[in-house]
Design an enzyme around this catalytic site. Sequence first.
Site, PDB file in Angstrom:
ATOM      1  N   ASP A   1     -19.463 -20.315   0.951  1.00  0.00           N
ATOM      2  CA  ASP A   1     -18.323 -21.007   1.566  1.00  0.00           C
ATOM      3  C   ASP A   1     -18.292 -20.748   3.070  1.00  0.00           C
ATOM      4  OD1 ASP A   1     -17.626 -18.237   1.046  1.00  0.00           O
ATOM      5  OD2 ASP A   1     -15.510 -18.733   1.340  1.00  0.00           O
TER       6      ASP A   1
ATOM      7  N   GLU B   1     -15.604 -15.917  -0.175  1.00  0.00           N
ATOM      8  CA  GLU B   1     -15.623 -14.763   0.729  1.00  0.00           C
ATOM      9  C   GLU B   1     -14.720 -14.975   1.923  1.00  0.00           C
ATOM     10  OE1 GLU B   1     -16.882 -11.841   3.727  1.00  0.00           O
ATOM     11  OE2 GLU B   1     -16.761 -14.002   3.915  1.00  0.00           O
TER      12      GLU B   1
HETATM   13  N1  BES Z   1     -19.728 -12.457   7.900  1.00  0.00           N
HETATM   14  C1  BES Z   1     -18.360 -12.028   7.901  1.00  0.00           C
HETATM   15  C2  BES Z   1     -18.246 -10.516   7.944  1.00  0.00           C
HETATM   16  C3  BES Z   1     -18.485  -9.983   9.321  1.00  0.00           C
HETATM   17  C4  BES Z   1     -17.527 -10.185  10.284  1.00  0.00           C
HETATM   18  C5  BES Z   1     -19.631  -9.328   9.624  1.00  0.00           C
HETATM   19  C6  BES Z   1     -17.733  -9.732  11.567  1.00  0.00           C
HETATM   20  C7  BES Z   1     -19.833  -8.882  10.889  1.00  0.00           C
HETATM   21  C8  BES Z   1     -18.892  -9.074  11.880  1.00  0.00           C
HETATM   22  C9  BES Z   1     -17.638 -12.550   6.694  1.00  0.00           C
HETATM   23  O1  BES Z   1     -18.012 -13.852   6.346  1.00  0.00           O
HETATM   24  C10 BES Z   1     -16.168 -12.601   7.000  1.00  0.00           C
HETATM   25  O2  BES Z   1     -15.787 -13.309   7.894  1.00  0.00           O
HETATM   26  N2  BES Z   1     -15.367 -11.870   6.250  1.00  0.00           N
HETATM   27  C11 BES Z   1     -13.949 -11.934   6.327  1.00  0.00           C
HETATM   28  C12 BES Z   1     -13.405 -11.250   5.109  1.00  0.00           C
HETATM   29  C13 BES Z   1     -11.905 -11.280   4.965  1.00  0.00           C
HETATM   30  C14 BES Z   1     -11.394 -12.678   4.733  1.00  0.00           C
HETATM   31  C15 BES Z   1     -11.503 -10.363   3.848  1.00  0.00           C
HETATM   32  C16 BES Z   1     -13.450 -11.259   7.587  1.00  0.00           C
HETATM   33  O3  BES Z   1     -14.013 -10.253   8.022  1.00  0.00           O
HETATM   34  O4  BES Z   1     -12.485 -11.766   8.163  1.00  0.00           O
HETATM   35 ZN    ZN Z   2     -17.086 -15.181   7.850  1.00  0.00          ZN
END
Ligand code: BES
Ligand code: ZN
Length: 465
Positions: free
Chosen positions: A98, A163
């Site tokens: 997603d 996610e």
């Molecule tokens: N790829 C990101 C995680 C990430 C964010 C890795 C910044 C490295 C740096 C992932 O897709 C993401 O955005 N996760 C969300 C999770 C939340 C909704 C619980 C986030 O971090 O906001």
């Molecule tokens: Zn993300």
Amino acid sequence: MLDPAPMEDVLAYIDGHRARFVEELREWVRIPAISSDPSHRADVLKNAQHLMAQLEAIGMEDVQLWPTGPGGTGHPAVFAELRSSPDRPTLLVYGHHDVQPVDPLEAWVSPPFDPVIREGRMWGRGVVDDKGQVHIHVKAIESFLRTRGKLPVNLKLIVEGEEEIGSANLDALLAEKSKELAADFVCVSDTAMFGRGIPSLCVGLRGMAYLEVHVTGPSIDLHSGSFGGGIANPVNVLARLIARLHDDDGRVQVPGFYDKVVALTKAEREEIHGLPFDEPAWLASTGAPAAAGEKGYTTLERVWTRPALDCNGIVGGFHGDGSKTIIPSKASAKISCRLVPDQEPEEIAQQLGAFFQRHAPPGVKVKVDYLHGGRPYLAPTDHPVFEVAKRAFAKAFGRPTVFIREGGSIPFVRTIADRTGKPCLLMGFGQPDENSHAPNEWLDLENYHLGIKSAAYLYDELSRI
Ligand code: BES
Ligand code: ZN
């Protein structure tokens, strides 16, 4: 090259099919799989099915669509498996299919779902977060299967569809599928590298507690002349409540918030300070005039190792052109807390709920909803699998690996690490300024290509552990 002979066939295949791989990723990126937008529900399903077709085409066995949520009301995950030999280890690879919303659309240089290649990059929503990084594994698997007919390890792949909206249905899915997901090692590619050409293993992620606060006062908007000064104003009250959350040193004022925060060790601090962090460049990439945050910590320490509480948005009252003299009936705010070990999302949500109730004046009602949470992760970096991953990276990138952390969250990581008791390798191929979640998201195509090689080397190295 350290060990050229055994991998030459696979590497030659990766080099030889570079352009086609990129085209195939472009096709997938065209599907607008925005999980937060109910009007894109069918697209998220189509997106999962597109991935399934790709996995079947390369020869994965047992490709399955896993519905999630009560009565299948969530977005589906994709699972696939390929057994090579019972005496080889099993690697579980995780990613998500997603993507984030695209607004503001007018800020995109090229359309988010019609990806273009310029400056050696692919531009589009989800190119790096996370479709491109899932695709890296799909193409590494293909490269083995087409050259050798089998993988060096047993491999399982789970690609989630929620996610970006907090993985609220994930714990139940992992509990239900614990047998299918059993593995010796776990690899997640959904993070960024520290900088250009620097292979980076992410060894820490922050967790999340996401809340919404509703403040209600009068049952309808009131005339601010007739009632102003006599009735509590929900927008004023909410602003005051939010302002109380931090002190002037950037410390969160919610009682208990820091109780379980594990302090950084001297060695951890030194490791972070040893990284070539270009703070002016980091700041310039944000466009903000200065860095800010909790006193007593450097910027990287704050973003990687300290909790943060942020208001993501506030709504309430009159937003139109000109003026309107009212006391609004209600106001609300969305709040994210980035958590670090050993903070627990439910506990933090409860502390915040109590804080808002305690400070709410008698003229309003306050309701706090806990939307979703995820626990923070810190990897056991002394586990031998980290040396294996470093070797794979060194072979693909020809450079030594750095250990980094990220301030972002991936709820799956801690959950699977706790469930399986196995460390999770966060092998990411993004860049810090990749514009994920923002307009003009991009993927460096050299990273994509070397990412496929890194994944291939990782599978190969893991087969000998
Ligand atoms: N790829 C990101 C995680 C990430 C964010 C890795 C910044 C490295 C740096 C992932 O897709 C993401 O955005 N996760 C969300 C999770 C939340 C909704 C619980 C986030 O971090 O906001
Ligand atoms: Zn993300």
